[in-house]
Structures are given as structure tokens and as C-alpha cells.
Motif scaffolding. Structure first.
Motif, PDB file in Angstrom:
ATOM      1  N   SER A 130       0.691  -1.257   0.045  1.00  0.00           N
ATOM      2  CA  SER A 130       0.055   0.121   0.107  1.00  0.00           C
ATOM      3  C   SER A 130       0.964   1.043  -0.025  1.00  0.00           C
ATOM      4  N   GLN A 131       2.098   1.157   0.707  1.00  0.00           N
ATOM      5  CA  GLN A 131       3.141   2.292   0.838  1.00  0.00           C
ATOM      6  C   GLN A 131       3.515   2.502  -0.798  1.00  0.00           C
ATOM      7  N   ARG A 132       3.993   1.469  -1.266  1.00  0.00           N
ATOM      8  CA  ARG A 132       4.606   1.677  -2.647  1.00  0.00           C
ATOM      9  C   ARG A 132       3.410   2.185  -3.651  1.00  0.00           C
ATOM     10  N   GLU A 133       2.396   1.590  -3.610  1.00  0.00           N
ATOM     11  CA  GLU A 133       1.356   2.066  -4.602  1.00  0.00           C
ATOM     12  C   GLU A 133       1.017   3.639  -4.319  1.00  0.00           C
ATOM     13  N   GLU A 134       0.974   4.020  -3.033  1.00  0.00           N
ATOM     14  CA  GLU A 134       0.410   5.328  -2.915  1.00  0.00           C
ATOM     15  C   GLU A 134       1.657   6.464  -3.477  1.00  0.00           C
ATOM     16  N   THR A 135       2.932   5.835  -2.887  1.00  0.00           N
ATOM     17  CA  THR A 135       4.243   6.698  -3.367  1.00  0.00           C
ATOM     18  C   THR A 135       4.011   6.859  -4.984  1.00  0.00           C
ATOM     19  N   ILE A 136       3.952   5.761  -5.635  1.00  0.00           N
ATOM     20  CA  ILE A 136       3.863   5.878  -7.042  1.00  0.00           C
ATOM     21  C   ILE A 136       2.711   6.677  -7.553  1.00  0.00           C
ATOM     22  N   ALA A 137       1.582   6.451  -6.864  1.00  0.00           N
ATOM     23  CA  ALA A 137       0.449   7.264  -7.261  1.00  0.00           C
ATOM     24  C   ALA A 137       0.504   8.773  -7.064  1.00  0.00           C
ATOM     25  N   ARG A 138       1.373   9.283  -6.065  1.00  0.00           N
ATOM     26  CA  ARG A 138       1.799  10.741  -5.918  1.00  0.00           C
ATOM     27  C   ARG A 138       2.566  11.289  -6.946  1.00  0.00           C
ATOM     28  N   PHE A 139       3.911  10.245  -7.263  1.00  0.00           N
ATOM     29  CA  PHE A 139       4.637  10.538  -8.320  1.00  0.00           C
ATOM     30  C   PHE A 139       4.055  10.761  -9.807  1.00  0.00           C
ATOM     31  N   ARG A 140       2.971  10.000 -10.059  1.00  0.00           N
ATOM     32  CA  ARG A 140       2.155   9.836 -11.405  1.00  0.00           C
ATOM     33  C   ARG A 140       1.500  11.099 -11.401  1.00  0.00           C
ATOM     34  N   ARG A 141       0.773  11.541 -10.478  1.00  0.00           N
ATOM     35  CA  ARG A 141      -0.195  12.524 -10.342  1.00  0.00           C
ATOM     36  C   ARG A 141       0.643  13.938 -10.100  1.00  0.00           C
ATOM     37  N   GLY A 142       1.877  13.821  -9.846  1.00  0.00           N
ATOM     38  CA  GLY A 142       2.763  15.117  -9.894  1.00  0.00           C
ATOM     39  C   GLY A 142       2.849  15.884  -8.592  1.00  0.00           C
ATOM     40  N   THR A 143       2.073  15.226  -7.548  1.00  0.00           N
ATOM     41  CA  THR A 143       1.901  15.877  -6.254  1.00  0.00           C
ATOM     42  C   THR A 143       3.141  15.727  -5.609  1.00  0.00           C
ATOM     43  N   ALA A 144       3.992  14.516  -5.775  1.00  0.00           N
ATOM     44  CA  ALA A 144       5.440  14.210  -5.314  1.00  0.00           C
ATOM     45  C   ALA A 144       6.258  14.042  -6.578  1.00  0.00           C
ATOM     46  N   PRO A 145       6.598  15.232  -7.291  1.00  0.00           N
ATOM     47  CA  PRO A 145       7.393  15.176  -8.516  1.00  0.00           C
ATOM     48  C   PRO A 145       8.753  14.451  -8.428  1.00  0.00           C
ATOM     49  N   VAL A 146       9.243  14.073  -7.263  1.00  0.00           N
ATOM     50  CA  VAL A 146      10.636  13.630  -7.078  1.00  0.00           C
ATOM     51  C   VAL A 146      10.448  12.419  -6.576  1.00  0.00           C
ATOM     52  N   LEU A 147      11.070  11.490  -6.951  1.00  0.00           N
ATOM     53  CA  LEU A 147      11.124   9.956  -6.449  1.00  0.00           C
ATOM     54  C   LEU A 147      12.501   9.582  -5.937  1.00  0.00           C
ATOM     55  N   LEU A 148      12.715   9.173  -4.763  1.00  0.00           N
ATOM     56  CA  LEU A 148      14.177   8.642  -4.384  1.00  0.00           C
ATOM     57  C   LEU A 148      13.863   7.310  -4.056  1.00  0.00           C
ATOM     58  N   SER A 149      14.565   6.426  -4.758  1.00  0.00           N
ATOM     59  CA  SER A 149      14.226   5.006  -5.077  1.00  0.00           C
ATOM     60  C   SER A 149      15.473   4.120  -5.054  1.00  0.00           C
ATOM     61  N   THR A 150      15.258   2.812  -5.032  1.00  0.00           N
ATOM     62  CA  THR A 150      16.289   1.928  -5.299  1.00  0.00           C
ATOM     63  C   THR A 150      16.017   1.498  -6.812  1.00  0.00           C
ATOM     64  N   THR A 151      16.676   0.521  -7.120  1.00  0.00           N
ATOM     65  CA  THR A 151      16.340  -0.091  -8.533  1.00  0.00           C
ATOM     66  C   THR A 151      15.100  -0.843  -8.922  1.00  0.00           C
ATOM     67  N   ILE A 152      14.177  -0.732  -7.625  1.00  0.00           N
ATOM     68  CA  ILE A 152      12.964  -1.073  -7.846  1.00  0.00           C
ATOM     69  C   ILE A 152      11.983  -0.543  -8.811  1.00  0.00           C
ATOM     70  N   VAL A 153      12.511   0.609  -9.340  1.00  0.00           N
ATOM     71  CA  VAL A 153      11.910   1.276 -10.390  1.00  0.00           C
ATOM     72  C   VAL A 153      12.586   0.798 -11.886  1.00  0.00           C
ATOM     73  N   GLU A 154      13.293  -0.043 -11.903  1.00  0.00           N
ATOM     74  CA  GLU A 154      14.008  -0.478 -13.002  1.00  0.00           C
ATOM     75  C   GLU A 154      13.027  -1.049 -14.034  1.00  0.00           C
ATOM     76  N   VAL A 155      12.274  -1.735 -13.627  1.00  0.00           N
ATOM     77  CA  VAL A 155      10.908  -2.043 -14.558  1.00  0.00           C
ATOM     78  C   VAL A 155       9.673  -1.824 -13.765  1.00  0.00           C
ATOM     79  N   GLY A 170      15.769   4.148 -19.275  1.00  0.00           N
ATOM     80  CA  GLY A 170      14.634   3.701 -19.964  1.00  0.00           C
ATOM     81  C   GLY A 170      13.276   4.112 -19.322  1.00  0.00           C
ATOM     82  N   ARG A 171      13.507   4.764 -18.015  1.00  0.00           N
ATOM     83  CA  ARG A 171      12.222   4.947 -17.322  1.00  0.00           C
ATOM     84  C   ARG A 171      11.874   6.484 -17.516  1.00  0.00           C
ATOM     85  N   VAL A 172      12.937   7.267 -18.369  1.00  0.00           N
ATOM     86  CA  VAL A 172      12.408   8.504 -18.732  1.00  0.00           C
ATOM     87  C   VAL A 172      12.687   8.362 -20.258  1.00  0.00           C
ATOM     88  N   GLY A 173      11.902   9.650 -20.789  1.00  0.00           N
ATOM     89  CA  GLY A 173      11.808   9.939 -22.158  1.00  0.00           C
ATOM     90  C   GLY A 173      10.568   9.143 -22.697  1.00  0.00           C
TER      91      GLY A 173
END
Length: 698
Positions: free
Chosen positions: A534-559, A587-590
């Protein structure tokens, strides 16, 4: 030499060797060595040329290996009880100069040296404090004047090493006379290979340098593994693998598979389902899959494509064909994050045509898992996206027609087969977004047909990649603020979560406060594997909406995280990642209309090798070219991982050096099958190369 009746054979137990009793045999068995053949296949890791006697009239260089002939004097024995060490010091005099000699924990050496007026010593010269050179732990050589000796050096087997192990293996060489060669003479002649008995004998008791030179295979080639004798064992090993993969392919094709109606996915329907035009490469791959799915034989296909090339939409169209034909489809992803991402994608596509996408992951509540499992068993659940939970014994399918495995390099082959085994010869599509050089893919995925999407969607801009160091951090932070003000999103990826004494790298928790301070007024999200779903999903949702436009992460975002507005990828301590992984992260950007940047924020003082690797990523956006460079710089283990067949298990073949053999043995396996010789050859290879990849053909 023993009589013919008592000739040593490859399958003889090691107790038949002189100097090996029951206890020694047990010690060797604990290292995995049971027979004479096991020792014969324990090849030297290098060879030493002990033919040239060094003269101390010339000062040797530190770290050099030399052979000296002389008399050892001034012997002293020192005991250091506190360190449980015995040190024997001396000086060797060759008549032209002197050199200090030292042995550690060789109590017997002083007695041996006292009885020798003159002897040969072979060892490495090292420099101790004060710049004094000494010969450290030299071996007492048994060399007759004028004798030329090339000495094999083996990896220790427990307490067996040095001369003792050499003597044991030298005895085993006699058994090569009774070896049955697994390759037909015509095959050996065609590929210019020596007989197996000659190869094994020469590898353990190499000819003197003059003979090696006459064979166009000098000692340098021996040490690099380029000799024809090394090539023979590499060929056999690669052929064993190719034959095993070919037999697995034949077994799958022999099982009839459901004929899928492929005409239901036509240009008109594709245009309704997909809001963009497919590339030529995507359409070609789709045609290849249609031929497989409509053939009545199980499809076994690897789909390779660079980051963002559009593999998922092609897979979705294949899945739709199976669903429309009345079959169940299982899509397996390595992580819950990636499974969630794919489920959302498939929901958008399949809901429009009346198919519901279900999920099955380990974090789901038991009641929800049970409901999905029951639906799969009775056939009411037609489409499921899941993780490792899919191949648990409790999961059964009523009519599984297609299995899709994403990011195959993260799964073991056994896991893939466990899921395929839940159906009656279902079709199989394996996808990987980690580009692998074609020759390497043919090896690792030898039982699969290969499809490649080598064309990017039109209009996609290449990501600009720059290497920066710590002194540029303020400018980098200013750039991030500018991008966020313009509507962009920013990833900052770290190699580790917490600071570690063992790993020198930037840690997420250590630098989180600094980023929050520098980006005051901008919401910063944190994402890593310790957070619950639930924490991961909420963090990604805020990043996707732009309410938290910076995401500090590990390689969990690789794919698995697809945010079109993301325009900047900052990778802290990039030297800690492989090239292909850096390319994946980039490849996560662009993925949208904005120009995108990747900033490799390296630590100060990284080495030349690391710098060269990072420059490769900056200079190229071609994932296949980067994978090729990764293979050259880091070797295949880093690229493929230890869960695969192939590279991690090969003992004799260097899959980068023998890439031509990879192709040729794959072709040869098919030819042997056509001529009816495949079974006999693989049985012969199995006898002398009892390795996992051969047994995998069962």
C-alpha cells in the motif's frame, strides 16, 4: 605403466591412484571428485614455463616468476607461537648473485635443503619492507639439466594442491588411452579438432615450448585458453548444451498444442485497440508469433527488445488471440510492482473487448488468492497476471493456452517450466527488456526461437546522458528544480538503502535529508523494497499525479514504473551498476513528449575501468551495443545472472571468446538430429561431461 588388463580407466575410483587411500578419497569426494575422469576434467588454471633458468646477475622484478639454480645457505628456522607460524629463511646463491628466500609453514623444508648441494627453485619474487626482494614459498623443482618443462598449475582441492595434486592428475593421464571419443571422426575433421584423449593428455602434460610453437599454439595460447586442446573441450561442452536444448525443443514440438485463431487480430482490430501505429519490427514479430500459434505445435519464443520498443503491446495482442480462442492466459512478472503495472496496461486493452484481468500475488489477502485460484481451476478466470505465486502447487488451470514470462532473466528455467507444466503443452512467450547479444541469447535461450524488436516507435527522442561528479551536485539540483517547474518528474536512484561499511556507495537514507533540504517546497517521495504494498502504490500514485514529483528510489523502479511525464533520471554512484542495468534505469524517462536527461552522478576517485564503462552509457543509447560492451568489460555472469543455464555453469567454454562455436554447435545439433546421430553423440558427451546442462535434456 600398468598392464593392459589393469589399465586405468576414466570411471575408476580414485583409490586406484598411488597415494590415494580411503581417507584421501573421502576428502576428494567432499570436493566433488570421485573418479579418474573427474580429475582429468579438472583443468589447469595456468601454465608455468620452467625451461629458462634465471641468472641473478640480472636483478629480477618484483611479482615476476623465475626458476633459479643454485645452493641455499644461511638457513634459519623461526617459530612464532602467537601466530602458529614457522618461518624458514635462507639465501640462494647461483654463482652470479644472491637472493633472499623464505618459506612459511613448511617445517620440513630446512631438512630437505640441508641435503642438497645444488637445486632448482621456482617461485614468485616479492618486495618486502625496505625494498628488499625475496623469493617467497618457492617450489623445489626436480629438473634435470637440459630438460624442458611446462608445468600445469591447478586450483586447490581442499588439502590437495601443488605438486601433490599435479602428481595425482599426472597418473590419471594414463586413462586417456581408454577414453571413448564422443565425437564422430567426421565431425572432428570438419571442425579441425584433436581427439579427446590427445586434448586431455596435452592439457595436463603439455609439450615443451618448442613443440607448442610448432603446433601454432605457444605457451601464451595455453595460458589464455586459446590452444586447440582447450578448444576441443569448449566445443564438446557447447555441443552438449546445444544438443540438450535441441532435444528439449523436439520434446515440446512433439506435444500437440491448441491451434489459435490468429486472424482475429487483424489491422482493423489493432487500430481499435492500440492508440498508435505499430512499427515494422513489431508487425514482423507479430507475424512470427501468428505462425507459431496457428501451427498446432507449442510456441517457444523469446521476444527481445530495447527499452521502450513496444514488447508489451505485441505480447498483449498474442494474449488476445489466445483469449478469443477460448483459452486461459497466464502472465508472470518478477515483482509485484511490475505485475501491477502490467495488470493496469492489460485492463486498458482487454476491458474494451470484454475480458477481465485478474491478479495473483503473494501479498494479496488469502481470501482473494483463493478466489482467483478457484476461478483458474474452473475456467471462470481467463486472464491472470501474477508473480511467483502463479507456479505454486495450489494453482491449477482448466485450459491454459498461453504462458507469457516477462523479464525472464530474473527467473530460473525451472520456474518457467513449472508454470508451463500447468497446462497441456501451452504456448510460451518469454520477454526480456535487457538486450542480450544475439549469439549469447542463442546460448542461454537455446530451446527458444528468437524474435527481436530492433526499431523504436516514431517520434521518441533519445535520452541525453551526462556523467557528473560531486562538485557538480549544486548545478544538478538547480537543473532538477527547473525541470519540475516545467511539469517534469525526477527519479533519483540509489544502489543501496542504508549506508554500509562493506559497500562504498551513496545510500538512500543517508542522502534523503540533503535532497529534501535542497528541494524545499517540492514534495519528495521515497520508494524501496522494505515498504509494504500500500505504501509503494501510494508513493507511485503521488509521483504519477505530480503531487510528489521527485522520487528517491532503489532499483525497484528499473522496470514496472511507467510515467510519461518523467524527464530526468539521476543515478547516484552509477559505478555500482552494470551497463545494461544503467540502460534499463535510463529507460524510465523519455517515455512522453518531453526531452529527457539521465545524469550519472559518480563518486570522486572512481577507477579508470569504471570511468570507461560509464562513458559507454553516455555515448550510446543502443541497448544491444551496450550489452555487447557489458559482456566485454564485465563478462557474461554479470549480464545473465546465476539463475540461467549456460554461462554460470560452463566449465571449459568462454562464451565471449567462443561465440563462433556457439553458433556452429547449435547448427551441428540440428544436423545430427537430421542424420539420426544426435542420441548417440549426446550419450557420449553425457559420459565424459556429466554437467547439468547435458542432464537438462532428460
Amino acid at each position: 605403466m600398468t598392464s593392459a588388463r589393469d589399465a586405468l580407466r576414466p570411471d575408476d575410483p580414485l583409490v586406484k591412484l598411488k597415494g590415494v587411500g580411503p581417507r584421501s578419497a573421502e576428502d576428494l569426494a567432499s570436493e566433488g571428485f570421485h573418479t579418474v575422469l573427474d580429475l582429468l576434467l579438472h583443468l589447469p588454471r595456468r601454465y608455468e614455463d620452467r625451461t629458462k633458468v634465471w641468472s641473478l646477475a640480472r636483478h629480477p622484478e618484483a611479482a615476476s616468476w623465475i626458476l633459479l639454480k643454485g645452493r641455499v645457505t644461511n638457513l634459519k628456522v623461526r617459530r612464532i607461537p602467537r601466530r602458529r607460524m614457522v618461518i624458514v629463511d635462507g639465501v640462494i646463491d647461483d654463482g652470479s648473485g644472491l637472493l633472499a628466500v623464505v618459506w612459511f609453514n613448511q617445517r620440513w623444508i630446512h631438512r630437505r635443503l640441508s641435503d642438497e648441494p645444488e637445486l632448482y627453485l621456482y617461485g614468485q619474487v616479492r618486495e618486502r619492507r625496505g625494498g628488499v626482494l625475496q623469493l617467497v614459498n618457492p617450489e623445489v623443482e626436480e629438473v634435470a639439466d637440459g630438460e624442458e618443462r611446462v608445468v600445469p598449475v591447478y586450483r586447490r582441492l581442499g588439502r590437495f594442491g601443488g605438486r601433490r595434486l599435479r602428481n595425482l592428475i599426472a597418473q590419471c593421464v594414463e586413462a586417456t588411452e581408454t577414453c571413448r571419443d564422443p565425437l564422430p571422426a567426421a565431425v572432428r575433421a570438419r571442425f579441425g579438432l584433436p581427439p579427446l584423449c590427445d586434448a586431455l593428455r596435452e592439457l595436463h602434460l603439455p609439450s615443451p615450448p618448442c613443440e607448442l610453437a610448432a603446433q601454432d599454439s605457444g605457451l601464451e595460447d595455453f595460458n589464455s585458453g586459446n590452444s586447440p586442446f582447450h578448444r576441443r573441450l569448449a566445443f564438446d561442452e557447447l555441443l552438449a548444451f546445444a544438443c540438450a536444448m535441441h532435444m528439449r525443443r523436439l520434446a515440446r514440438r512433439a506435444a500437440g498444442a491448441a491451434v489459435i485463431d490468429t486472424e482475429i487480430v487483424n489491422p482493423t482490430r489493432i487500430a481499435k485497440l492500440v492508440p498508435f501505429e505499430l512499427t515494422g519490427a513489431q508487425l514482423n514479430v507479430l507475424d512470427e508469433m501468428k505462425m507459431d500459434l496457428g501451427s498446432g505445435r507449442p510456441m517457444s519464443r523469446l521476444l527481445q527488445g530495447d527499452v521502450g520498443s513496444g514488447k508489451t503491446v505485441v505480447a498483449a495482442l498474442a494474449m488476445l488471440m489466445a483469449l478469443d480462442s477460448g483459452h486461459q492466459v497466464a502472465f508472470m512478472a518478477p515483482t509485484e510492482l511490475l505485475a501491477e503495472q502490467h495488470a493496469r496496461t492489460f485492463e486498458d486493452i482487454f476491458s474494451a473487448v470484454g475480458f477481465t484481468t485478474h491478479r495473483l500475488t503473494g501479498s494479496m489477502v488469502p481470501a482473494a488468492q483463493r478466489s482467483v485460484r478457484e476461478g483458474l481451476a474452473d475456467g471462470s478466470v481467463r486472464m491472470v497476471v501474477g508473480t511467483h505465486a502463479l507456479f505454486q502447487e495450489s494453482v491449477t488451470f482448466r485450459q491454459l493456452g498461453l504462458v507469457v514470462v516477462d523479464e525472464q532473466h530474473r527467473f530460473g528455467v525451472a520456474q518457467r517450466q513449472a508454470l508451463v507444466g500447468k497446462g497441456r503443452a501451452p504456448h510460451l512467450l518469454v520477454m526480456t527488456a535487457t538486450p542480450i547479444p544475439r549469439s549469447l541469447a542463442l546460448t542461454v535461450y537455446g530451446d527458444l526461437d528468437l524474435s527481436i524488436i530492433d526499431e523504436m516507435p516514431p517520434g521518441r527522442r533519445p535520452v541525453h546522458t551526462h556523467l557528473r561528479f560531486g562538485d557538480a551536485r549544486p548545478r544538478v539540483l538547480d537543473f532538477l528544480k527547473h525541470e519540475i517547474e516545467g511539469g517534469g518528474r525526477v527519479y533519483v536512484v540509489f544502489p543501496i538503502i542504508d549506508a554500509s561499511e562493506e559497500i562504498e556507495a551513496a545510500a538512500l537514507t543517508e542522502r534523503e535529508a540533503a535532497y529534501r533540504q535542497a528541494l524545499q517546497g517540492i514534495e519528495v517521495g521515497v520508494l524501496h523494497g522494505r515498504l509494504d504494498r500500500s505504501q509503494r502504490e501510494e508513493t507511485i500514485a503521488r509521483f504519477r499525479r505530480g503531487t510528489a514529483p521527485v522520487l528517491l528510489s532503489t532499483t525497484i523502479v528499473e522496470v514496472g514504473v511507467d510515467v510519461p511525464e518523467a524527464s530526468v533520471m539521476v543515478i547516484e554512484s552509477p559505478q555500482r551498476f552494470g551497463l545494461s542495468q544503467l540502460h534499463q534505469l535510463r529507460g524510465r524517462v523519455g517515455r512522453g513528449t518531453r526531452q529527457a536527461w539521465c545524469i550519472l552522478l559518480a563518486d570522486e576517485g572512481i577507477g579508470e575501468d569504471a570511468l570507461r564503462r560509464l562513458e559507454v552509457v553516455c555515448e550510446s543509447t543502443d541497448g544491444f551495443a551496450i550489452a555487447e560492451a557489458d559482456l566485454k568489460l564485465r563478462g557474461p555472469g554479470e549480464l545473465i545472472g546465476t539463475k540461467q543455464w549456460g554461462p554460470a555453469g560452463f566449465r571449459f567454454a568462454n562464451i565471449f571468446r567462443e561465440r563462433d562455436l556457439i553458433r556452429r554447435t547449435k547448427v551441428l545439433a540440428a544436423e545430427l538430429e537430421a542424420s539420426g546421430e544426435l542420441g548417440e553423440v549426446i550419450e557420449g558427451l553425457r559420459e565424459y561431461f556429466p554437467i547439468e546442462v547435458v542432464l537438462a535434456a532428460d
